[in-house]
Motif scaffolding. Structure first.
Motif, PDB file in Angstrom:
ATOM      1  N   THR A   1     -48.975  21.338   1.247  1.00 27.20           N
ATOM      2  CA  THR A   1     -49.910  20.721   0.314  1.00 27.20           C
ATOM      3  C   THR A   1     -49.997  21.552  -0.946  1.00 27.20           C
ATOM      4  OG1 THR A   1     -51.704  21.856   1.433  1.00 27.20           O
ATOM      5  CG2 THR A   1     -51.353  19.546   2.019  1.00 27.20           C
ATOM      6  N   ASP A   2     -50.194  20.840  -2.024  1.00 26.90           N
ATOM      7  CA  ASP A   2     -50.220  21.472  -3.327  1.00 26.90           C
ATOM      8  C   ASP A   2     -51.455  20.948  -4.052  1.00 26.90           C
ATOM      9  OD1 ASP A   2     -49.338  23.092  -5.303  1.00 26.90           O
ATOM     10  OD2 ASP A   2     -47.714  21.787  -5.971  1.00 26.90           O
ATOM     11  N   ARG A   3     -52.073  21.798  -4.826  1.00 27.54           N
ATOM     12  CA  ARG A   3     -53.269  21.401  -5.569  1.00 27.54           C
ATOM     13  C   ARG A   3     -52.872  21.115  -7.017  1.00 27.54           C
ATOM     14  NH1 ARG A   3     -57.944  25.357  -4.404  1.00 27.54           N
ATOM     15  NH2 ARG A   3     -57.806  24.200  -2.455  1.00 27.54           N
ATOM     16  N   VAL A   4     -53.179  19.920  -7.467  1.00 33.34           N
ATOM     17  CA  VAL A   4     -52.820  19.540  -8.835  1.00 33.34           C
ATOM     18  C   VAL A   4     -54.094  19.401  -9.659  1.00 33.34           C
ATOM     19  CG1 VAL A   4     -51.649  17.830 -10.274  1.00 33.34           C
ATOM     20  CG2 VAL A   4     -50.859  18.239  -7.941  1.00 33.34           C
ATOM     21  N   VAL A   5     -54.148  20.066 -10.790  1.00 37.53           N
ATOM     22  CA  VAL A   5     -55.297  19.922 -11.674  1.00 37.53           C
ATOM     23  C   VAL A   5     -54.884  19.036 -12.850  1.00 37.53           C
ATOM     24  CG1 VAL A   5     -56.952  21.141 -13.134  1.00 37.53           C
ATOM     25  CG2 VAL A   5     -56.084  22.224 -11.044  1.00 37.53           C
ATOM     26  N   GLU A   6     -55.672  17.999 -13.102  1.00 32.29           N
ATOM     27  CA  GLU A   6     -55.314  17.131 -14.232  1.00 32.29           C
ATOM     28  C   GLU A   6     -56.551  16.690 -15.001  1.00 32.29           C
ATOM     29  OE1 GLU A   6     -52.815  14.355 -12.167  1.00 32.29           O
ATOM     30  OE2 GLU A   6     -54.473  13.513 -11.040  1.00 32.29           O
ATOM     31  N   ARG A   7     -56.325  16.187 -16.199  1.00 34.78           N
ATOM     32  CA  ARG A   7     -57.420  15.673 -17.014  1.00 34.78           C
ATOM     33  C   ARG A   7     -57.840  14.307 -16.475  1.00 34.78           C
ATOM     34  NH1 ARG A   7     -56.926  16.500 -23.007  1.00 34.78           N
ATOM     35  NH2 ARG A   7     -56.263  14.339 -23.001  1.00 34.78           N
TER      36      ARG A   7
ATOM     37  N   LYS B   1     -61.903  17.981 -15.741  1.00 32.98           N
ATOM     38  CA  LYS B   1     -60.741  18.408 -14.957  1.00 32.98           C
ATOM     39  C   LYS B   1     -60.940  17.949 -13.522  1.00 32.98           C
ATOM     40  CE  LYS B   1     -59.056  22.528 -17.273  1.00 32.98           C
ATOM     41  NZ  LYS B   1     -59.164  23.998 -17.303  1.00 32.98           N
ATOM     42  N   CYS B   2     -59.970  17.297 -12.960  1.00 36.06           N
ATOM     43  CA  CYS B   2     -60.061  16.886 -11.561  1.00 36.06           C
ATOM     44  C   CYS B   2     -58.965  17.556 -10.756  1.00 36.06           C
ATOM     45  CB  CYS B   2     -59.887  15.372 -11.435  1.00 36.06           C
ATOM     46  SG  CYS B   2     -61.165  14.446 -12.268  1.00 36.06           S
TER      47      CYS B   2
END
Ligand SMILES: *[C@@H]1O[C@H](CO)[C@@H](O)[C@H](O)[C@H]1NC(C)=O
Ligand SMILES: *[C@@H]1O[C@H](CO)[C@@H](O)[C@H](O)[C@H]1NC(C)=O
Ligand SMILES: *[C@@H]1O[C@H](CO)[C@@H](O)[C@H](O)[C@H]1NC(C)=O
Ligand SMILES: *[C@@H]1O[C@H](CO)[C@@H](O)[C@H](O)[C@H]1NC(C)=O
Ligand SMILES: *[C@@H]1O[C@H](CO)[C@@H](O)[C@H](O)[C@H]1NC(C)=O
Length: 350
Positions: free
Chosen positions: A318-324, A339-340
């Motif tokens: 699993t990878d954590r992605v931060v996006e607008r 930021k989500c």
């Protein structure tokens, strides 16, 4: 050597990369290289004498060529991100060159891309005024189309092709070294690269007129980005032709290996040796293998987990992605976003 030279920022790997497309030239170049005096050309180890002469007579051109090396690396990586062979060995040159030093399909691509990139960089440098020896390309002979007029500064493709070929092809024209078949292959593929570059010349336009009405458009002929040329060359890579070095008439030529008797086409990439499948690590054939490469579970192309992992299976992580997200437009005129974080599942080959 001072850290202020224009070339200091270049990584060693870009020198190495350039070397690869150009027969190891520059491979031992020091990382902090100053190229503002002609005697510095001697520091570029591995250049053949015609290249050293070109360097001495045109240092600005040489800087442009070194810049092209970085661009080759980026464009190659991007074009092959979804493939088992992903260009990474370019960075390991000159110690890990077997996939590229042999006359493989991969080396065909890299030679073509290097030749295209050098000519591309030179043509663009003419446009931006970075080279004393050249200026904007010619105004096209044909009419520019209704509502348009020719203007701006065209990329000087003919100068780029001329000087690029002089530099790129010099090592292949040296008599003593290397097999004749390999040299012919490299020359042919470099020419295919330049042809792809020629094909990328297109009309670009800019709008003028009151408040963006675009009543007049100024147009010029400009080259597409190198990544687009690389994508074109990748298509040619996928349909490359295996050739053999055979007498035809009075001299030996490269001819398609299968029995259809036809000359090699100017538009096709050619190779002499088959490549491994790049599934398993095997330094003897220049294969890094695909263990730990990321694959795409939902794709059915070359980046699919089945193909990328060669049927060995894959491990999820699993990878954590931060996006607008939740972006809001405020009158007038700015946007705010939050930021989500999102957890995504990814897969790597076993
Ligand atoms: C070349 O660059 C070096 C280091 O930046 C500098 O000391 C030297 O004066 C420069 N020479 C010329 C001719 O510009
Ligand atoms: C570039 O294009 C111009 C046409 O504008 C042409 O005259 C010139 O010879 C070309 N080459 C150089 C080196 O400027
Ligand atoms: C390319 O492949 C090599 C060898 O499998 C791997 O180590 C590297 O991380 C890959 N690079 C990218 C950008 O996927
Ligand atoms: C995986 O492949 C699918 C289908 O081609 C594509 O829509 C998706 O964006 C890809 N995912 C990643 C992480 O590249
Ligand atoms: C991938 O699968 C879809 C749906 O099954 C199909 O329409 C598409 O042509 C396939 N693409 C490739 C490259 O096989």
């Amino acid at each position: 050597v001072k850290a202020t030279s224009p070339l200091t920022a270049l990584s060693l790997s870009s020198h190495r990369l350039l070397s690869l497309g150009l027969c190891r030239a520059l491979s031992k170049t020091p990382a902090a290289l100053v190229l503002n005096q002609t005697q510095h050309c001697k520091q570029l180890e591995g250049l053949v004498s015609a290249q050293v002469q070109l360097c001495r007579s045109n240092l600005e051109l040489m800087r442009t060529i070194v810049h092209a090396a970085r661009e080759v690396m980026k464009a190659c990586r991007r074009a092959f991100a979804d493939m088992r062979w992903n260009c990474s060995s370019i960075e390991l040159a000159p110690n890990y060159l077997l996939d590229l030093e042999r006359g493989t399909r991969e080396s065909a691509f890299v030679y073509a891309l290097s030749a295209a990139a050098i000519s591309h960089a030179i043509a663009r440098a003419c446009t931006s005024g970075d080279l004393p020896g050249c200026s904007c390309g010619p105004v096209p002979g044909e009419p520019p189309g209704p509502g348009n007029r020719w203007g701006g500064c065209a990329d000087n493709l003919s100068y780029g092709l001329l000087m690029g070929a002089k530099f790129s092809d010099a090592p292949m024209k040296v008599k003593k070294t290397g097999s004749q078949a390999n040299k012919l292959m490299r020359l042919h593929n470099s020419e295919v690269g330049r042809q792809a570059l020629r094909a990328s010349l297109e009309v670009k336009c800019k709008c003028h007129g009151v408040s963006g009405s675009c009543s007049i458009r100024t147009c010029w002929k400009g080259l597409q980005e190198l990544r687009d040329v690389a994508a074109d060359l990748k298509t040619r890579y996928l349909s490359a032709t295996k050739v053999v070095h055979r007498p035809m008439g009075t001299r030996k030529h490269l001819v398609p290996k299968d029995l259809d008797i036809r000359p090699v086409k100017d538009s096709e990439l050619v190779y002499l040796q088959s490549s491994p499948d790049f599934c398993m690590k095997n330094e003897k054939v220049g294969s890094h293998g695909t263990q730990d490469r990321q694959c795409n579970k939902t794709s059915n192309g070359s980046d699919s987990c089945d193909l990328m992992c060669c049927g060995r299976g894959y491990n999820p992580y699993t990878d954590r992605v931060v996006e607008r997200c939740h972006c809001k437009y405020h009158w007038c005129c700015y946007v705010t976003c939050r930021k989500c974080e999102r957890i995504v599942e990814r897969y790597v080959c076993k």
